[in-house]
Design an enzyme around this catalytic site. Structure first.
Site, PDB file in Angstrom:
ATOM      1  N   ALA A   1       0.873  -1.171   0.000  1.00  0.00           N
ATOM      2  CA  ALA A   1       0.000   0.000   0.000  1.00  0.00           C
ATOM      3  C   ALA A   1       0.907   1.217   0.000  1.00  0.00           C
ATOM      4  O   ALA A   1       2.053   1.146   0.450  1.00  0.00           O
ATOM      5  CB  ALA A   1      -0.863  -0.018   1.254  1.00  0.00           C
TER       6      ALA A   1
ATOM      7  N   GLY B   1       0.414  -4.866   1.031  1.00  0.00           N
ATOM      8  CA  GLY B   1      -0.801  -4.900   0.207  1.00  0.00           C
ATOM      9  C   GLY B   1      -0.591  -5.593  -1.135  1.00  0.00           C
ATOM     10  O   GLY B   1      -1.550  -6.096  -1.734  1.00  0.00           O
TER      11      GLY B   1
ATOM     12  N   GLU C   1      -0.931  -9.172  -0.352  1.00  0.00           N
ATOM     13  CA  GLU C   1      -2.346  -9.374  -0.020  1.00  0.00           C
ATOM     14  C   GLU C   1      -3.202  -9.413  -1.290  1.00  0.00           C
ATOM     15  O   GLU C   1      -4.147 -10.188  -1.394  1.00  0.00           O
ATOM     16  CB  GLU C   1      -2.823  -8.272   0.936  1.00  0.00           C
ATOM     17  CG  GLU C   1      -2.199  -8.424   2.330  1.00  0.00           C
ATOM     18  CD  GLU C   1      -2.544  -7.279   3.254  1.00  0.00           C
ATOM     19  OE1 GLU C   1      -2.165  -6.129   2.935  1.00  0.00           O
ATOM     20  OE2 GLU C   1      -3.194  -7.514   4.283  1.00  0.00           O
TER      21      GLU C   1
ATOM     22  N   GLU D   1       4.421  -5.259   7.437  1.00  0.00           N
ATOM     23  CA  GLU D   1       3.697  -4.169   8.115  1.00  0.00           C
ATOM     24  C   GLU D   1       4.147  -3.912   9.543  1.00  0.00           C
ATOM     25  O   GLU D   1       4.194  -2.767   9.983  1.00  0.00           O
ATOM     26  CB  GLU D   1       2.182  -4.447   8.096  1.00  0.00           C
ATOM     27  CG  GLU D   1       1.516  -4.196   6.751  1.00  0.00           C
ATOM     28  CD  GLU D   1       1.554  -5.394   5.819  1.00  0.00           C
ATOM     29  OE1 GLU D   1       2.329  -6.349   6.068  1.00  0.00           O
ATOM     30  OE2 GLU D   1       0.803  -5.375   4.827  1.00  0.00           O
TER      31      GLU D   1
HETATM   32  N1  COA Z   1       4.627   3.020  -0.694  1.00  0.00           N
HETATM   33  C1  COA Z   1       5.038   4.177  -1.234  1.00  0.00           C
HETATM   34  N2  COA Z   1       6.150   4.288  -1.981  1.00  0.00           N
HETATM   35  C2  COA Z   1       6.871   3.185  -2.164  1.00  0.00           C
HETATM   36  C3  COA Z   1       6.524   1.949  -1.611  1.00  0.00           C
HETATM   37  C4  COA Z   1       5.332   1.887  -0.846  1.00  0.00           C
HETATM   38  N3  COA Z   1       4.880   0.750  -0.302  1.00  0.00           N
HETATM   39  N4  COA Z   1       7.454   1.036  -1.948  1.00  0.00           N
HETATM   40  C5  COA Z   1       8.359   1.673  -2.707  1.00  0.00           C
HETATM   41  N5  COA Z   1       8.012   2.976  -2.835  1.00  0.00           N
HETATM   42  C6  COA Z   1       8.722   4.026  -3.559  1.00  0.00           C
HETATM   43  C7  COA Z   1       9.950   4.515  -2.802  1.00  0.00           C
HETATM   44  O1  COA Z   1       9.562   5.484  -1.837  1.00  0.00           O
HETATM   45  C8  COA Z   1      10.765   5.111  -3.932  1.00  0.00           C
HETATM   46  O2  COA Z   1      10.202   6.341  -4.299  1.00  0.00           O
HETATM   47  P1  COA Z   1      11.154   7.635  -4.533  1.00  0.00           P
HETATM   48  O3  COA Z   1      12.076   7.234  -5.657  1.00  0.00           O
HETATM   49  O4  COA Z   1      10.196   8.720  -4.910  1.00  0.00           O
HETATM   50  O5  COA Z   1      11.885   7.853  -3.258  1.00  0.00           O
HETATM   51  C9  COA Z   1      10.488   4.140  -5.082  1.00  0.00           C
HETATM   52  O6  COA Z   1       9.258   3.487  -4.771  1.00  0.00           O
HETATM   53  C10 COA Z   1      11.567   3.095  -5.275  1.00  0.00           C
HETATM   54  O7  COA Z   1      11.735   2.413  -4.031  1.00  0.00           O
HETATM   55  P2  COA Z   1      13.144   2.223  -3.292  1.00  0.00           P
HETATM   56  O8  COA Z   1      12.882   2.000  -1.842  1.00  0.00           O
HETATM   57  O9  COA Z   1      14.042   3.357  -3.643  1.00  0.00           O
HETATM   58  O10 COA Z   1      13.680   0.898  -3.984  1.00  0.00           O
HETATM   59  P3  COA Z   1      14.696  -0.161  -3.381  1.00  0.00           P
HETATM   60  O11 COA Z   1      15.081  -1.048  -4.510  1.00  0.00           O
HETATM   61  O12 COA Z   1      15.778   0.520  -2.620  1.00  0.00           O
HETATM   62  O13 COA Z   1      13.831  -1.017  -2.312  1.00  0.00           O
HETATM   63  C11 COA Z   1      11.872  -2.198  -1.526  1.00  0.00           C
HETATM   64  C12 COA Z   1      12.758  -1.815  -2.731  1.00  0.00           C
HETATM   65  C13 COA Z   1      10.644  -2.894  -2.048  1.00  0.00           C
HETATM   66  C14 COA Z   1      12.666  -3.146  -0.609  1.00  0.00           C
HETATM   67  C15 COA Z   1      11.511  -0.920  -0.744  1.00  0.00           C
HETATM   68  O14 COA Z   1      10.956   0.015  -1.677  1.00  0.00           O
HETATM   69  C16 COA Z   1      10.498  -1.111   0.346  1.00  0.00           C
HETATM   70  O15 COA Z   1      10.829  -1.625   1.408  1.00  0.00           O
HETATM   71  N6  COA Z   1       9.233  -0.688   0.123  1.00  0.00           N
HETATM   72  C17 COA Z   1       8.200  -0.689   1.122  1.00  0.00           C
HETATM   73  C18 COA Z   1       7.692  -2.099   1.331  1.00  0.00           C
HETATM   74  C19 COA Z   1       6.647  -2.128   2.421  1.00  0.00           C
HETATM   75  O16 COA Z   1       6.908  -1.901   3.583  1.00  0.00           O
HETATM   76  N7  COA Z   1       5.412  -2.438   2.020  1.00  0.00           N
HETATM   77  C20 COA Z   1       4.326  -2.574   2.912  1.00  0.00           C
HETATM   78  C21 COA Z   1       3.538  -1.339   2.972  1.00  0.00           C
HETATM   79  S1  COA Z   1       2.172  -1.535   4.077  1.00  0.00           S
END
Ligand code: COA
Length: 260
Positions: free
Chosen positions: A66, A112, A115, A135
Protein backbone atom coordinates in the site's frame (compact mmCIF):
# COMPACT_ATOMS: atom_id res chain seq x y z
CA UNK A 1 -13.03 3.75 -19.53
CA UNK A 2 -9.55 5.27 -19.38
CA UNK A 3 -7.19 4.67 -16.47
CA UNK A 4 -4.16 6.51 -15.10
CA UNK A 5 -2.51 3.85 -12.96
CA UNK A 6 -3.32 0.60 -14.72
CA UNK A 7 -3.15 -0.78 -18.26
CA UNK A 8 -5.53 -3.37 -19.70
CA UNK A 9 -4.77 -5.55 -22.70
CA UNK A 10 -7.31 -8.04 -24.05
CA UNK A 11 -6.46 -10.92 -26.33
CA UNK A 12 -8.35 -14.13 -27.05
CA UNK A 13 -10.69 -13.70 -24.05
CA UNK A 14 -7.76 -13.17 -21.67
CA UNK A 15 -7.47 -9.74 -20.05
CA UNK A 16 -4.09 -8.71 -18.65
CA UNK A 17 -4.17 -5.91 -16.10
CA UNK A 18 -0.82 -4.23 -15.45
CA UNK A 19 -0.47 -2.08 -12.36
CA UNK A 20 1.52 0.79 -13.77
CA UNK A 21 3.26 3.01 -11.21
CA UNK A 22 6.83 1.80 -11.82
CA UNK A 23 8.50 4.78 -10.14
CA UNK A 24 6.70 3.83 -6.91
CA UNK A 25 7.21 0.09 -7.46
CA UNK A 26 3.48 -0.10 -8.30
CA UNK A 27 2.46 0.78 -4.72
CA UNK A 28 -1.30 0.76 -4.26
CA UNK A 29 -2.57 4.26 -3.67
CA UNK A 30 -6.27 5.03 -3.30
CA UNK A 31 -6.69 5.91 -6.97
CA UNK A 32 -5.10 2.64 -8.12
CA UNK A 33 -7.35 0.60 -5.82
CA UNK A 34 -10.39 2.40 -7.22
CA UNK A 35 -9.25 1.87 -10.81
CA UNK A 36 -8.60 -1.82 -10.19
CA UNK A 37 -12.09 -2.16 -8.75
CA UNK A 38 -13.62 -0.55 -11.83
CA UNK A 39 -11.53 -2.65 -14.19
CA UNK A 40 -12.48 -5.94 -12.49
CA UNK A 41 -16.13 -4.92 -12.37
CA UNK A 42 -16.12 -4.08 -16.10
CA UNK A 43 -14.34 -7.30 -17.04
CA UNK A 44 -16.79 -9.41 -15.05
CA UNK A 45 -19.75 -7.74 -16.79
CA UNK A 46 -18.16 -8.18 -20.20
CA UNK A 47 -18.81 -11.82 -21.01
CA UNK A 48 -15.95 -11.95 -23.50
CA UNK A 49 -13.29 -12.13 -20.76
CA UNK A 50 -12.75 -15.63 -19.42
CA UNK A 51 -9.53 -15.23 -17.39
CA UNK A 52 -7.71 -12.22 -15.93
CA UNK A 53 -3.95 -12.05 -15.39
CA UNK A 54 -2.73 -9.41 -12.93
CA UNK A 55 0.89 -8.22 -13.08
CA UNK A 56 3.03 -5.24 -12.10
CA UNK A 57 4.83 -3.07 -14.65
CA UNK A 58 8.59 -3.43 -15.05
CA UNK A 59 10.80 -6.24 -13.84
CA UNK A 60 11.29 -5.21 -10.25
CA UNK A 61 7.90 -5.29 -8.57
CA UNK A 62 4.47 -6.80 -8.68
CA UNK A 63 3.31 -4.34 -6.01
CA UNK A 64 5.58 -3.05 -3.19
CA UNK A 65 2.64 -2.52 -0.87
CA UNK A 66 0.00 0.00 0.00
CA UNK A 67 1.23 3.53 -0.64
CA UNK A 68 2.88 4.38 2.69
CA UNK A 69 2.97 8.12 1.88
CA UNK A 70 -0.81 8.17 1.70
CA UNK A 71 -1.61 6.78 5.14
CA UNK A 72 1.38 7.91 7.25
CA UNK A 73 -0.67 10.54 9.12
CA UNK A 74 -4.00 8.71 9.36
CA UNK A 75 -6.09 8.60 12.55
CA UNK A 76 -7.52 5.41 14.08
CA UNK A 77 -10.85 5.98 12.33
CA UNK A 78 -9.16 6.65 8.98
CA UNK A 79 -7.13 3.46 9.42
CA UNK A 80 -10.30 1.45 9.94
CA UNK A 81 -11.90 3.05 6.87
CA UNK A 82 -8.80 2.42 4.74
CA UNK A 83 -8.78 -1.31 5.51
CA UNK A 84 -12.56 -1.74 5.32
CA UNK A 85 -12.97 0.03 2.00
CA UNK A 86 -9.95 -1.64 0.42
CA UNK A 87 -11.11 -5.09 1.48
CA UNK A 88 -14.60 -4.37 0.19
CA UNK A 89 -13.86 -2.89 -3.21
CA UNK A 90 -10.71 -4.76 -4.18
CA UNK A 91 -9.45 -7.68 -2.11
CA UNK A 92 -12.74 -9.44 -1.32
CA UNK A 93 -14.08 -8.30 -4.67
CA UNK A 94 -11.30 -10.07 -6.58
CA UNK A 95 -11.57 -13.21 -4.44
CA UNK A 96 -15.29 -13.45 -5.21
CA UNK A 97 -15.04 -12.60 -8.89
CA UNK A 98 -16.82 -15.08 -11.18
CA UNK A 99 -13.88 -15.23 -13.56
CA UNK A 100 -10.52 -16.63 -12.44
CA UNK A 101 -7.77 -14.14 -11.67
CA UNK A 102 -4.15 -15.32 -11.84
CA UNK A 103 -1.53 -13.22 -10.05
CA UNK A 104 1.69 -13.07 -12.08
CA UNK A 105 4.08 -12.15 -9.27
CA UNK A 106 6.93 -10.60 -11.23
CA UNK A 107 9.06 -9.12 -8.44
CA UNK A 108 8.46 -7.65 -4.98
CA UNK A 109 5.01 -8.49 -3.62
CA UNK A 110 5.02 -6.84 -0.22
CA UNK A 111 2.30 -5.83 2.19
CA UNK A 112 -0.80 -4.90 0.21
CA UNK A 113 0.94 -6.31 -2.87
CA UNK A 114 1.16 -9.80 -1.41
CA UNK A 115 -2.35 -9.37 -0.02
CA UNK A 116 -3.57 -8.58 -3.52
CA UNK A 117 -1.76 -11.61 -4.96
CA UNK A 118 -3.32 -13.75 -2.21
CA UNK A 119 -6.81 -12.44 -3.03
CA UNK A 120 -6.32 -13.72 -6.60
CA UNK A 121 -7.42 -17.30 -7.28
CA UNK A 122 -3.84 -18.53 -7.53
CA UNK A 123 -0.32 -17.22 -7.97
CA UNK A 124 2.55 -17.88 -10.36
CA UNK A 125 5.89 -16.26 -9.54
CA UNK A 126 8.94 -15.30 -11.54
CA UNK A 127 12.21 -16.61 -10.15
CA UNK A 128 13.27 -13.14 -8.91
CA UNK A 129 10.07 -12.55 -6.91
CA UNK A 130 10.23 -11.75 -3.22
CA UNK A 131 7.21 -11.84 -0.96
CA UNK A 132 6.46 -10.65 2.53
CA UNK A 133 4.10 -8.85 4.90
CA UNK A 134 6.44 -6.27 6.48
CA UNK A 135 3.70 -4.17 8.11
CA UNK A 136 4.82 -4.74 11.72
CA UNK A 137 8.12 -3.09 10.80
CA UNK A 138 6.04 0.05 10.17
CA UNK A 139 4.11 -0.26 13.42
CA UNK A 140 0.94 -1.56 11.80
CA UNK A 141 -0.47 -4.97 10.80
CA UNK A 142 -1.68 -6.27 7.42
CA UNK A 143 -5.08 -4.68 6.78
CA UNK A 144 -6.14 -6.05 3.42
CA UNK A 145 -6.82 -9.62 4.55
CA UNK A 146 -3.20 -10.72 5.01
CA UNK A 147 -3.64 -12.08 8.54
CA UNK A 148 -6.45 -14.30 7.25
CA UNK A 149 -5.37 -15.39 3.77
CA UNK A 150 -1.70 -16.10 4.55
CA UNK A 151 -2.51 -18.76 7.21
CA UNK A 152 -5.14 -20.22 4.84
CA UNK A 153 -2.48 -20.66 2.19
CA UNK A 154 0.64 -21.67 4.13
CA UNK A 155 -0.57 -22.65 7.62
CA UNK A 156 -0.74 -20.74 10.88
CA UNK A 157 2.82 -21.32 12.13
CA UNK A 158 4.51 -20.24 8.91
CA UNK A 159 2.18 -17.24 8.59
CA UNK A 160 2.96 -16.20 12.17
CA UNK A 161 6.67 -16.38 11.39
CA UNK A 162 6.41 -14.36 8.18
CA UNK A 163 4.19 -11.67 9.72
CA UNK A 164 5.98 -11.39 13.08
CA UNK A 165 9.49 -11.28 11.59
CA UNK A 166 8.37 -8.96 8.74
CA UNK A 167 10.71 -11.09 6.63
CA UNK A 168 10.68 -11.75 2.90
CA UNK A 169 10.66 -15.16 1.23
CA UNK A 170 12.10 -16.01 -2.16
CA UNK A 171 10.00 -17.44 -4.98
CA UNK A 172 11.37 -20.92 -4.28
CA UNK A 173 10.50 -20.69 -0.58
CA UNK A 174 7.04 -19.44 -1.50
CA UNK A 175 6.65 -22.43 -3.83
CA UNK A 176 7.68 -24.88 -1.10
CA UNK A 177 5.04 -23.52 1.29
CA UNK A 178 2.24 -23.35 -1.29
CA UNK A 179 2.08 -19.58 -1.43
CA UNK A 180 2.69 -19.74 -5.18
CA UNK A 181 1.79 -22.65 -7.46
CA UNK A 182 4.70 -22.40 -9.91
CA UNK A 183 7.99 -20.55 -10.32
CA UNK A 184 9.22 -19.71 -13.81
CA UNK A 185 12.06 -17.60 -15.26
CA UNK A 186 10.95 -13.98 -15.45
CA UNK A 187 10.93 -13.69 -19.29
CA UNK A 188 8.54 -16.67 -19.42
CA UNK A 189 6.12 -15.52 -16.73
CA UNK A 190 3.37 -14.07 -18.91
CA UNK A 191 3.62 -16.86 -21.46
CA UNK A 192 3.23 -19.42 -18.66
CA UNK A 193 0.22 -17.57 -17.21
CA UNK A 194 -1.35 -17.38 -20.66
CA UNK A 195 -0.88 -21.12 -21.18
CA UNK A 196 -2.55 -21.73 -17.81
CA UNK A 197 -5.41 -19.43 -18.84
CA UNK A 198 -5.84 -21.41 -22.08
CA UNK A 199 -6.22 -24.62 -20.05
CA UNK A 200 -8.87 -23.00 -17.88
CA UNK A 201 -10.72 -21.66 -20.92
CA UNK A 202 -11.29 -25.14 -22.31
CA UNK A 203 -13.76 -25.66 -19.47
CA UNK A 204 -17.26 -24.42 -18.76
CA UNK A 205 -17.30 -20.78 -17.58
CA UNK A 206 -20.46 -21.44 -15.57
CA UNK A 207 -18.91 -24.42 -13.81
CA UNK A 208 -15.73 -22.44 -13.16
CA UNK A 209 -17.62 -19.59 -11.48
CA UNK A 210 -19.54 -22.08 -9.34
CA UNK A 211 -16.33 -23.91 -8.40
CA UNK A 212 -14.78 -20.60 -7.24
CA UNK A 213 -17.87 -19.88 -5.14
CA UNK A 214 -17.88 -23.34 -3.56
CA UNK A 215 -14.15 -23.29 -2.75
CA UNK A 216 -14.42 -19.80 -1.24
CA UNK A 217 -17.41 -20.89 0.87
CA UNK A 218 -15.10 -22.96 3.09
CA UNK A 219 -13.42 -19.75 4.24
CA UNK A 220 -16.55 -17.71 4.93
CA UNK A 221 -17.98 -17.34 8.41
CA UNK A 222 -21.46 -18.74 8.76
CA UNK A 223 -21.35 -20.54 5.44
CA UNK A 224 -21.26 -24.31 5.08
CA UNK A 225 -19.02 -25.10 2.12
CA UNK A 226 -20.48 -28.58 1.65
CA UNK A 227 -23.99 -27.11 1.37
CA UNK A 228 -22.81 -24.43 -1.06
CA UNK A 229 -21.21 -27.20 -3.10
CA UNK A 230 -24.42 -29.24 -3.17
CA UNK A 231 -26.53 -26.26 -4.30
CA UNK A 232 -23.99 -25.13 -6.91
CA UNK A 233 -23.59 -28.70 -8.17
CA UNK A 234 -27.36 -28.96 -8.60
CA UNK A 235 -27.58 -25.62 -10.43
CA UNK A 236 -25.08 -26.84 -13.02
CA UNK A 237 -27.65 -29.41 -14.19
CA UNK A 238 -29.85 -26.56 -15.42
CA UNK A 239 -27.19 -24.96 -17.61
CA UNK A 240 -26.51 -25.15 -21.35
CA UNK A 241 -22.84 -25.75 -20.53
CA UNK A 242 -23.72 -28.96 -18.67
CA UNK A 243 -25.82 -30.23 -21.58
CA UNK A 244 -23.04 -29.35 -24.01
CA UNK A 245 -20.29 -30.87 -21.84
CA UNK A 246 -22.03 -34.18 -21.32
CA UNK A 247 -23.36 -34.41 -24.90
CA UNK A 248 -19.91 -33.65 -26.35
CA UNK A 249 -18.37 -36.37 -24.18
CA UNK A 250 -20.92 -38.94 -25.32
CA UNK A 251 -20.52 -37.86 -28.97
CA UNK A 252 -16.72 -38.08 -28.60
CA UNK A 253 -16.12 -34.45 -29.63
CA UNK A 254 -14.75 -31.34 -27.94
CA UNK A 255 -17.29 -29.31 -26.02
CA UNK A 256 -18.05 -25.78 -27.17
CA UNK A 257 -19.17 -23.91 -24.07
CA UNK A 258 -21.19 -20.71 -24.26
CA UNK A 259 -21.17 -19.90 -20.57
CA UNK A 260 -24.96 -20.09 -20.33
N1 COA B 1 4.63 3.02 -0.69
C1 COA B 1 5.04 4.18 -1.23
N2 COA B 1 6.15 4.29 -1.98
C2 COA B 1 6.87 3.19 -2.16
C3 COA B 1 6.52 1.95 -1.61
C4 COA B 1 5.33 1.89 -0.85
N3 COA B 1 4.88 0.75 -0.30
N4 COA B 1 7.45 1.04 -1.95
C5 COA B 1 8.36 1.67 -2.71
N5 COA B 1 8.01 2.98 -2.83
C6 COA B 1 8.72 4.03 -3.56
C7 COA B 1 9.95 4.51 -2.80
O1 COA B 1 9.56 5.48 -1.84
C8 COA B 1 10.76 5.11 -3.93
O2 COA B 1 10.20 6.34 -4.30
P1 COA B 1 11.15 7.63 -4.53
O3 COA B 1 12.08 7.23 -5.66
O4 COA B 1 10.20 8.72 -4.91
O5 COA B 1 11.88 7.85 -3.26
C9 COA B 1 10.49 4.14 -5.08
O6 COA B 1 9.26 3.49 -4.77
C10 COA B 1 11.57 3.09 -5.27
O7 COA B 1 11.73 2.41 -4.03
P2 COA B 1 13.14 2.22 -3.29
O8 COA B 1 12.88 2.00 -1.84
O9 COA B 1 14.04 3.36 -3.64
O10 COA B 1 13.68 0.90 -3.98
P3 COA B 1 14.70 -0.16 -3.38
O11 COA B 1 15.08 -1.05 -4.51
O12 COA B 1 15.78 0.52 -2.62
O13 COA B 1 13.83 -1.02 -2.31
C11 COA B 1 11.87 -2.20 -1.53
C12 COA B 1 12.76 -1.82 -2.73
C13 COA B 1 10.64 -2.89 -2.05
C14 COA B 1 12.67 -3.15 -0.61
C15 COA B 1 11.51 -0.92 -0.74
O14 COA B 1 10.96 0.02 -1.68
C16 COA B 1 10.50 -1.11 0.35
O15 COA B 1 10.83 -1.62 1.41
N6 COA B 1 9.23 -0.69 0.12
C17 COA B 1 8.20 -0.69 1.12
C18 COA B 1 7.69 -2.10 1.33
C19 COA B 1 6.65 -2.13 2.42
O16 COA B 1 6.91 -1.90 3.58
N7 COA B 1 5.41 -2.44 2.02
C20 COA B 1 4.33 -2.57 2.91
C21 COA B 1 3.54 -1.34 2.97
S1 COA B 1 2.17 -1.54 4.08
Amino acid sequence: MSYKNILIAKENSIATITINRPTKLNALNKATIQELHQAFEELEKNYETRVVILIGSGEKAFVAGADIAEFADFSVEEGVQLAARGQDILFNFVENLKIPVIAAVNGFALGGGLELAMACHFRIASDNAKMGLPEVSLGVIPGYGGTQRLPQLIGKGRAMEMILTAGMVTADEAYRTGLVNHVVPQPELLEFCNAMAQKIMKNSPVAISKAIKAINANYKDGENGFETEIKSFGKCFGTDDFKEGTTAFLEKRKAVFTGA
